[in-house]
Design a protein around this motif. Structure first.
Motif, PDB file in Angstrom:
ATOM      1  N   TYR A  22       0.839  -1.204   0.000  1.00  0.00           N
ATOM      2  CA  TYR A  22       0.000   0.000   0.000  1.00  0.00           C
ATOM      3  C   TYR A  22       0.873   1.253   0.000  1.00  0.00           C
ATOM      4  O   TYR A  22       0.663   2.173  -0.795  1.00  0.00           O
ATOM      5  CB  TYR A  22      -0.934  -0.017   1.206  1.00  0.00           C
ATOM      6  CG  TYR A  22      -1.849   1.172   1.317  1.00  0.00           C
ATOM      7  CD1 TYR A  22      -2.364   1.819   0.189  1.00  0.00           C
ATOM      8  CD2 TYR A  22      -2.221   1.650   2.557  1.00  0.00           C
ATOM      9  CE1 TYR A  22      -3.217   2.909   0.309  1.00  0.00           C
ATOM     10  CE2 TYR A  22      -3.082   2.740   2.686  1.00  0.00           C
ATOM     11  CZ  TYR A  22      -3.564   3.362   1.555  1.00  0.00           C
ATOM     12  OH  TYR A  22      -4.404   4.444   1.677  1.00  0.00           O
ATOM     13  N   ALA A  29      -3.070   3.350 -10.106  1.00  0.00           N
ATOM     14  CA  ALA A  29      -4.431   3.217 -10.646  1.00  0.00           C
ATOM     15  C   ALA A  29      -5.049   1.885 -10.248  1.00  0.00           C
ATOM     16  O   ALA A  29      -6.255   1.696 -10.349  1.00  0.00           O
ATOM     17  CB  ALA A  29      -4.402   3.335 -12.164  1.00  0.00           C
ATOM     18  N   GLY A  30      -4.226   0.971  -9.802  1.00  0.00           N
ATOM     19  CA  GLY A  30      -4.713  -0.338  -9.383  1.00  0.00           C
ATOM     20  C   GLY A  30      -3.568  -1.303  -9.201  1.00  0.00           C
ATOM     21  O   GLY A  30      -2.499  -1.130  -9.774  1.00  0.00           O
ATOM     22  N   LYS A  52      -7.184  -5.011   0.445  1.00  0.00           N
ATOM     23  CA  LYS A  52      -8.545  -4.453   0.343  1.00  0.00           C
ATOM     24  C   LYS A  52      -9.037  -3.979   1.715  1.00  0.00           C
ATOM     25  O   LYS A  52      -9.732  -2.974   1.816  1.00  0.00           O
ATOM     26  CB  LYS A  52      -9.520  -5.495  -0.202  1.00  0.00           C
ATOM     27  CG  LYS A  52      -9.366  -5.781  -1.672  1.00  0.00           C
ATOM     28  CD  LYS A  52     -10.337  -6.877  -2.094  1.00  0.00           C
ATOM     29  CE  LYS A  52     -10.112  -7.335  -3.516  1.00  0.00           C
ATOM     30  NZ  LYS A  52     -10.963  -8.466  -3.884  1.00  0.00           N
ATOM     31  N   SER A  55      -6.844  -0.595   2.610  1.00  0.00           N
ATOM     32  CA  SER A  55      -6.646   0.510   1.665  1.00  0.00           C
ATOM     33  C   SER A  55      -7.835   0.667   0.722  1.00  0.00           C
ATOM     34  O   SER A  55      -8.610  -0.265   0.534  1.00  0.00           O
ATOM     35  CB  SER A  55      -5.384   0.277   0.835  1.00  0.00           C
ATOM     36  OG  SER A  55      -5.657  -0.589  -0.250  1.00  0.00           O
ATOM     37  N   PRO A  56      -7.915   1.832   0.087  1.00  0.00           N
ATOM     38  CA  PRO A  56      -8.957   2.057  -0.921  1.00  0.00           C
ATOM     39  C   PRO A  56      -8.518   1.668  -2.341  1.00  0.00           C
ATOM     40  O   PRO A  56      -9.254   1.899  -3.297  1.00  0.00           O
ATOM     41  CB  PRO A  56      -9.183   3.568  -0.832  1.00  0.00           C
ATOM     42  CG  PRO A  56      -7.829   4.111  -0.479  1.00  0.00           C
ATOM     43  CD  PRO A  56      -7.205   3.074   0.421  1.00  0.00           C
ATOM     44  N   LEU A  57      -7.332   1.094  -2.478  1.00  0.00           N
ATOM     45  CA  LEU A  57      -6.821   0.755  -3.806  1.00  0.00           C
ATOM     46  C   LEU A  57      -7.717  -0.253  -4.516  1.00  0.00           C
ATOM     47  O   LEU A  57      -8.302  -1.132  -3.884  1.00  0.00           O
ATOM     48  CB  LEU A  57      -5.410   0.162  -3.704  1.00  0.00           C
ATOM     49  CG  LEU A  57      -4.286   1.097  -3.281  1.00  0.00           C
ATOM     50  CD1 LEU A  57      -2.984   0.317  -3.127  1.00  0.00           C
ATOM     51  CD2 LEU A  57      -4.104   2.227  -4.273  1.00  0.00           C
ATOM     52  N   LYS A  58      -7.779  -0.124  -5.841  1.00  0.00           N
ATOM     53  CA  LYS A  58      -8.483  -1.113  -6.661  1.00  0.00           C
ATOM     54  C   LYS A  58      -7.568  -2.338  -6.750  1.00  0.00           C
ATOM     55  O   LYS A  58      -6.432  -2.248  -7.202  1.00  0.00           O
ATOM     56  CB  LYS A  58      -8.759  -0.549  -8.054  1.00  0.00           C
ATOM     57  CG  LYS A  58      -9.556  -1.490  -8.941  1.00  0.00           C
ATOM     58  CD  LYS A  58      -9.846  -0.818 -10.282  1.00  0.00           C
ATOM     59  CE  LYS A  58     -10.844  -1.545 -11.107  1.00  0.00           C
ATOM     60  NZ  LYS A  58     -10.563  -2.785 -11.632  1.00  0.00           N
ATOM     61  N   VAL A  59      -8.076  -3.473  -6.287  1.00  0.00           N
ATOM     62  CA  VAL A  59      -7.270  -4.680  -6.203  1.00  0.00           C
ATOM     63  C   VAL A  59      -7.908  -5.791  -7.029  1.00  0.00           C
ATOM     64  O   VAL A  59      -9.108  -6.051  -6.908  1.00  0.00           O
ATOM     65  CB  VAL A  59      -7.136  -5.146  -4.730  1.00  0.00           C
ATOM     66  CG1 VAL A  59      -6.344  -6.439  -4.641  1.00  0.00           C
ATOM     67  CG2 VAL A  59      -6.487  -4.058  -3.873  1.00  0.00           C
ATOM     68  N   GLU A  60      -7.097  -6.429  -7.873  1.00  0.00           N
ATOM     69  CA  GLU A  60      -7.558  -7.558  -8.674  1.00  0.00           C
ATOM     70  C   GLU A  60      -6.562  -8.710  -8.511  1.00  0.00           C
ATOM     71  O   GLU A  60      -5.415  -8.483  -8.148  1.00  0.00           O
ATOM     72  CB  GLU A  60      -7.654  -7.162 -10.156  1.00  0.00           C
ATOM     73  CG  GLU A  60      -8.655  -6.046 -10.420  1.00  0.00           C
ATOM     74  CD  GLU A  60      -8.562  -5.533 -11.836  1.00  0.00           C
ATOM     75  OE1 GLU A  60      -9.426  -5.891 -12.645  1.00  0.00           O
ATOM     76  OE2 GLU A  60      -7.595  -4.786 -12.119  1.00  0.00           O
ATOM     77  N   LYS A  87      -1.193  -0.301 -14.574  1.00  0.00           N
ATOM     78  CA  LYS A  87      -1.408  -0.890 -13.261  1.00  0.00           C
ATOM     79  C   LYS A  87      -0.107  -1.514 -12.763  1.00  0.00           C
ATOM     80  O   LYS A  87       0.790  -1.829 -13.530  1.00  0.00           O
ATOM     81  CB  LYS A  87      -2.504  -1.958 -13.310  1.00  0.00           C
ATOM     82  CG  LYS A  87      -3.866  -1.351 -13.565  1.00  0.00           C
ATOM     83  CD  LYS A  87      -4.941  -2.396 -13.518  1.00  0.00           C
ATOM     84  CE  LYS A  87      -6.293  -1.748 -13.823  1.00  0.00           C
ATOM     85  NZ  LYS A  87      -7.331  -2.778 -13.988  1.00  0.00           N
TER      86      LYS A  87
END
Length: 163
Positions: A22, A29-30, A52, A55-60, A87
């Protein structure tokens, strides 16, 4: 066989690694965790879940599918197609031995316009036969090539054992 890390210690390592990820990717951006088949994928799922949570990060998450017993002869492919442009890819494996598996696992990302690629491993054995160094390490363990590390991050009990 001796236990190197117990369930609680493995959980603490995962949390610390997620915070480091993080901190270094706060403006990304992700983040896409690319778990290598087996325990690498399990670790990627745990790291993604923890990131997740904190943090508020977009995680895939996706899986890098390859045959670890014959990486140089194995076809390497991804479990799904994701938009990876700009990304951060975090390539995840349970143990870094020589670096060979991680080098081959990078192959599907080489023709993509990613922002950057980082490596996360739970245990780094520091043998370094290939020029691969992890960005995130849970535990450094100097061993001989004859010794074996067994990581279990499946189910409800995590452990790292030295054989």
């Amino acid at each position: 066989m001796s236990e190197v890390l117990n369930h609680k210690q493995v959980g603490q390592k995962i949390t610390r690694m997620a915070f480091e990820i993080y901190e270094r990717n706060i403006n990304s951006a992700g983040v896409v965790f690319a778990g290598i088949t087996g325990m690498g994928m399990n670790l990627a799922l745990l790291l993604a879940e923890e990131l997740k949570r904190i943090s508020p990060l977009k995680v895939e998450v996706l899986e890098v599918i390859l045959d670890k017993t014959a990486v140089s002869k194995s076809e390497v492919h991804l479990s799904k197609k994701l938009v990876l442009v700009n990304k951060t890819i975090i390539l995840v494996d349970d143990v870094l031995n020589t670096g060979k598996t991680l080098v081959y696992a990078m192959k599907p990302f080489l023709d993509q316009e990613i922002l950057k690629m980082e490596i996360a491993v739970l245990v780094n054995r520091s043998h370094g036969l290939f020029p691969v160094r992890p960005d995130y390490t849970g535990y450094e363990l100097s061993t001989t090539l004859n010794e074996h590390i067994r990581v279990d991050v499946s189910g409800n009990h995590y452990s790292v054992q030295l054989h």
